[in-house]
Enzyme design. Structure first.
Site, PDB file in Angstrom:
ATOM      1  N   HIS A   1      -1.992 -12.454  -2.792  1.00 46.45           N
ATOM      2  CA  HIS A   1      -3.078 -13.143  -2.095  1.00 46.45           C
ATOM      3  C   HIS A   1      -2.723 -14.578  -1.721  1.00 46.45           C
ATOM      4  O   HIS A   1      -3.563 -15.306  -1.206  1.00 46.45           O
ATOM      5  CB  HIS A   1      -4.346 -13.096  -2.944  1.00 46.45           C
TER       6      HIS A   1
ATOM      7  N   HIS B   1       0.819  -1.212   0.000  1.00 47.72           N
ATOM      8  CA  HIS B   1       0.000   0.000   0.000  1.00 47.72           C
ATOM      9  C   HIS B   1       0.855   1.266   0.000  1.00 47.72           C
ATOM     10  O   HIS B   1       0.414   2.314  -0.497  1.00 47.72           O
ATOM     11  CB  HIS B   1      -0.942  -0.007   1.196  1.00 47.72           C
TER      12      HIS B   1
END
Length: 756
Positions: free
Chosen positions: A283, A104
């Site tokens: 993921h 992020h």
């Protein structure tokens, strides 16, 4: 004695302006921008200036390179498999949490203007620190504080955050591609970058609804011909890093989600294969958190109560963490072993049919239809297992035909998938660092990637003083004008962006596609050809890049002499020429100007389609060149009198002696002898675009002007600087200031000799 309350009441009834303070306490809300919304915020050029930086004299390169990187990484890895009571780790491993923090931090990068990215650790400051999508990244940084405290200023937050992500991947069995240090921390909030028109306070359920409102940044709907995300934005929603995991409009449509993914990841400089590698690779680890409805979660860090001490998103359930953690509202893990690098994410995605369900927080997500599908262990309660989870943005990889084909390739060749994720992660976390010459440390890969805008190694002896003198004589004898030489040199250098360190004169990419074909550079083509001939005729090998810059030096010296000031323009040789193979036209196309006020250029249809005043884009260009307000004024005024308009026109060239480095431009914009009249029919979306400069007494038109010229007389801050040069004692100061900023622009990308 008057009490504070009584004093405040008196002041409130008398003061007509906002932003007033008594003893540092704010007494009213409005700011200058509230009162004057069209005011050009020139002060953004001085944001994060030296006065804010406690380390402005600190040699970070020397300090960082003195760190034992292996020892530092060992300490980070030891920390990752611990747990503290105030924020316990999922699965006994902080790795997935740190990967998310690093991702992020880097994922805010956008290719349109090079802003965002991990390079300054802006995740620590508003607005990024309080974006909904960054929920609980504040905890990740607090967990790392003991390591940061130990290494102190020798280890920036920006470097530590990315290194922690790398270490996290490595302890879970993933081979990272490398690491380059050298990121310098910012020291104040970024109040200049445009992140979208939405305004969100993030303190109520309405804030989440506003966050997922797409109306202010998208036109059309997925699948429509006019479906488009506003430039220069990259994220699909306000306060998100990439896309809404529930799909556009939270409708759970995977095909529509795939459209958003392709646009947003593309805006962040990723192709389809890199996009799939990042999603599927990221993921493979950790879980998503969605145990508590968003309306129960407290304010983000920047508006949390003072006693929270900079931590946000207070969670009232249980201990507010562990099994009750809340981030994006989706709950669960993608794989059976969330702390191990393997291919089960893709195996699960394609091995099962998935149906829509809801998380405990009410978010839309997907679970396997097959009740016998494997489970994933609970992150905190030993012996408990939970259903696997996919997001709508995951299912998108399965339904989009291009993404599906890439997934199948990764499924059939895990080693290839590993390599592609490793390269994509390295690109994600280093994309905004600029050329490899800026990377520090022993783990910098030897590879040269196209996204690093590589340059060949210098070949042959360095130019000596006699070589430079001979080249200057050849340039002077060429017959090329001062205006053409200056324009070409500036055009070669003006592409530089301090945001991601791309562009600049080194490499002479002005002579390569796509830059040579830009309309704004049409004037340079013949000049570049002539300068190439001079370079090729030189008895000492010299790059075209150096000759282009040296031509600008010759021009400025002649123009200064014509103004009565003798000056030597600094010239540092050693530039090299890039090849077309080293230049990705698709990536470099993003550097093409929409508005370049320095060269009085505006994209032909800009005024009819954009409501953003061109002077705001001009300010943005000055910011990307890392100029101060005085530097902006001096550079523009000099370029005007040198005749450096893109089309060779006289617009803004307020002088009868073009090619002389005079103060005539400043004399005109500060003079009361003129009236500045809009040209009939020149109105654009932001107002008149063309003006005549008419003699106040006779009405005679003396000059033509654009909005980007009037700016230096209409804006109070810029006019104040222009007055310095327009004064009777301003000529010599102006020449020296112009030479200094000219050299700064020419040297902006010389990381081979100037570190930073």
């Amino acid at each position: 004695m008057t009490t504070y309350s009584e004093y405040s009441e008196v002041l409130e009834g008398k003061c007509p302006f906002g932003g007033n303070t008594i003893g540092g306490a704010e007494t009213s809300k409005p700011t200058l921008s509230d009162w004057y919304p069209d005011r050009l915020r020139v002060e953004q050029l001085h944001a994060d200036g030296p006065a804010a930086n406690p380390l402005r004299d600190f040699d970070y390169e020397a300090a960082f390179t003195a760190i034992d990187l292996e020892a530092l990484k060992s300490e980070i890895k030891a920390f990752l498999t611990t747990s503290v009571s105030w924020w316990p780790s999922d699965y006994g491993n902080y790795g997935p949490q740190m990967i998310r923090m690093a991702w992020h931090s880097a994922g805010t990068y956008r290719i349109a203007d090079g802003r965002g990215g991990a390079g300054q650790a802006l995740q620590r400051f508003a607005p990024i620190s309080s974006w909904w999508d960054n929920g609980n990244t504040d905890k990740s940084r607090r967990l790392l504080w003991p390591i940061k405290k130990k290494y102190g200023n020798a280890l920036s937050w920006a470097d530590l955050m990315i290194l922690a992500g790398n270490c996290s991947l490595e302890i879970m069995g993933f081979p990272t591609y490398g690491f380059g240090g050298g990121r310098r921390d910012a020291w104040e909030a970024d109040d200049a970058t445009y992140w979208g028109a939405e305004w969100i306070d993030n303190t109520s359920p309405e804030s989440y609804d506003a966050m997922v409102d797409r109306s202010k940044r998208w036109t059309g709907q997925p699948g429509d011909a006019d479906y488009e995300l506003e430039q220069p934005l990259a994220a699909s929603h306000q306060a998100l890093i990439y896309v809404n995991p529930e799909g556009p409009n939270q409708e759970g449509d995977p095909a529509a989600s795939a459209v958003d993914i392709r646009i947003t990841f593309g805006r962040m400089a990723m192709n389809d294969e890199e996009t799939v590698a990042l999603i599927a690779g990221g993921h493979a680890f950790g879980k998503s958190h969605g145990k508590v409805p968003s309306e129960e979660i407290g304010a983000p860090p920047d508006i949390a109560p003072i006693e929270a001490m900079g931590l946000g998103w207070h969670n009232p359930r249980g201990a507010g963490n562990g099994e009750n953690t809340m981030t994006n509202g989706i709950e669960g893990s993608w794989t059976q072993n969330p702390t191990q690098w393997d291919n089960t994410y893709l195996e699960n995605l394609f091995g099962f049919e998935w149906e829509k369900t809801q998380s405990p927080a009410g978010a839309l997500q997907w679970t396997p239809v097959d009740p016998d599908a494997p489970k994933t262990p609970d992150a905190h309660i030993e012996g408990r297992s939970e259903p696997l989870m996919m997001m709508t943005s995951d299912i998108a990889l399965k339904v989009d035909p291009v993404y599906r084909e890439i997934c199948q390739r990764f499924l059939s060749d895990f080693d290839y998938f590993t390599e592609q994720f490793s390269k994509a992660w390295f690109k994600l976390t280093h994309r905004d660092m600029g050329p490899k010459a800026r990377y520090l440390g022993p783990e910098v890969p030897a590879d040269d990637f196209s996204w690093q805008d590589p340059l060949p190694a210098a070949d042959g002896p360095a130019l000596g003083d006699s070589d430079i003198a001979a080249l200057k004589q050849a340039i002077e004898a060429s017959g090329l004008s001062v205006s053409d030489l200056a324009y070409t040199a500036f055009s070669s250098a003006v592409t530089f962006r301090i945001s991601d360190k791309r562009g600049g004169a080194n490499g002479a990419r002005l002579a390569l596609a796509p830059q040579k074909d830009w309309a704004v550079n049409a004037r340079t083509v013949d000049v570049v050809a002539a300068l190439r001939g001079i370079a090729e005729s030189s008895p000492t090998p010299v790059s075209l890049a150096d000759v282009i810059v040296l031509g600008g030096c010759v021009a400025v010296e002649k123009a200064a002499a014509a103004a009565g000031v003798t000056v030597t323009v600094p010239f540092t040789p050693g530039r090299v020429d890039a090849t077309q193979d080293q230049t990705d036209p698709q990536q470099f196309a993003w550097l093409a100007p929409v508005v370049d006020g320095f060269r009085n250029y505006v994209l032909p249809d800009y005024h009819s389609v954009s409501s953003v005043a061109p002077e705001r884009m001009f300010l943005d260009r000055a910011a990307l060149l890392d100029l101060s307000a005085p530097q902006w004024v001096a550079l523009t005024g000099g370029l005007r009198v040198l005749g450096c308009n893109h089309d060779g026109s006289s617009t803004g060239v307020f002088t009868d002696r073009v090619g002389t480095l005079s103060t005539d431009f400043f004399d005109a914009v500060t003079s009361m002898d003129y009236v500045w009249n809009p040209v009939a029919g020149s109105d654009g979306a932001s107002g008149p675009t063309a003006f005549t400069v008419d003699d106040r007494d006779t009405g005679e038109t003396r000059f033509q002007a654009s909005r980007n010229d009037l700016l230096f007389g209409s804006n109070s801050q810029l006019r104040a600087v222009a007055e310095v040069y327009a004064g009777s004692d301003g000529q010599e100061r102006f020449v020296h200031d112009f030479v200094a900023v000219w050299d700064k622009v020419m040297m902006s990308d010389r990381y081979d000799v100037v570190k930073g």
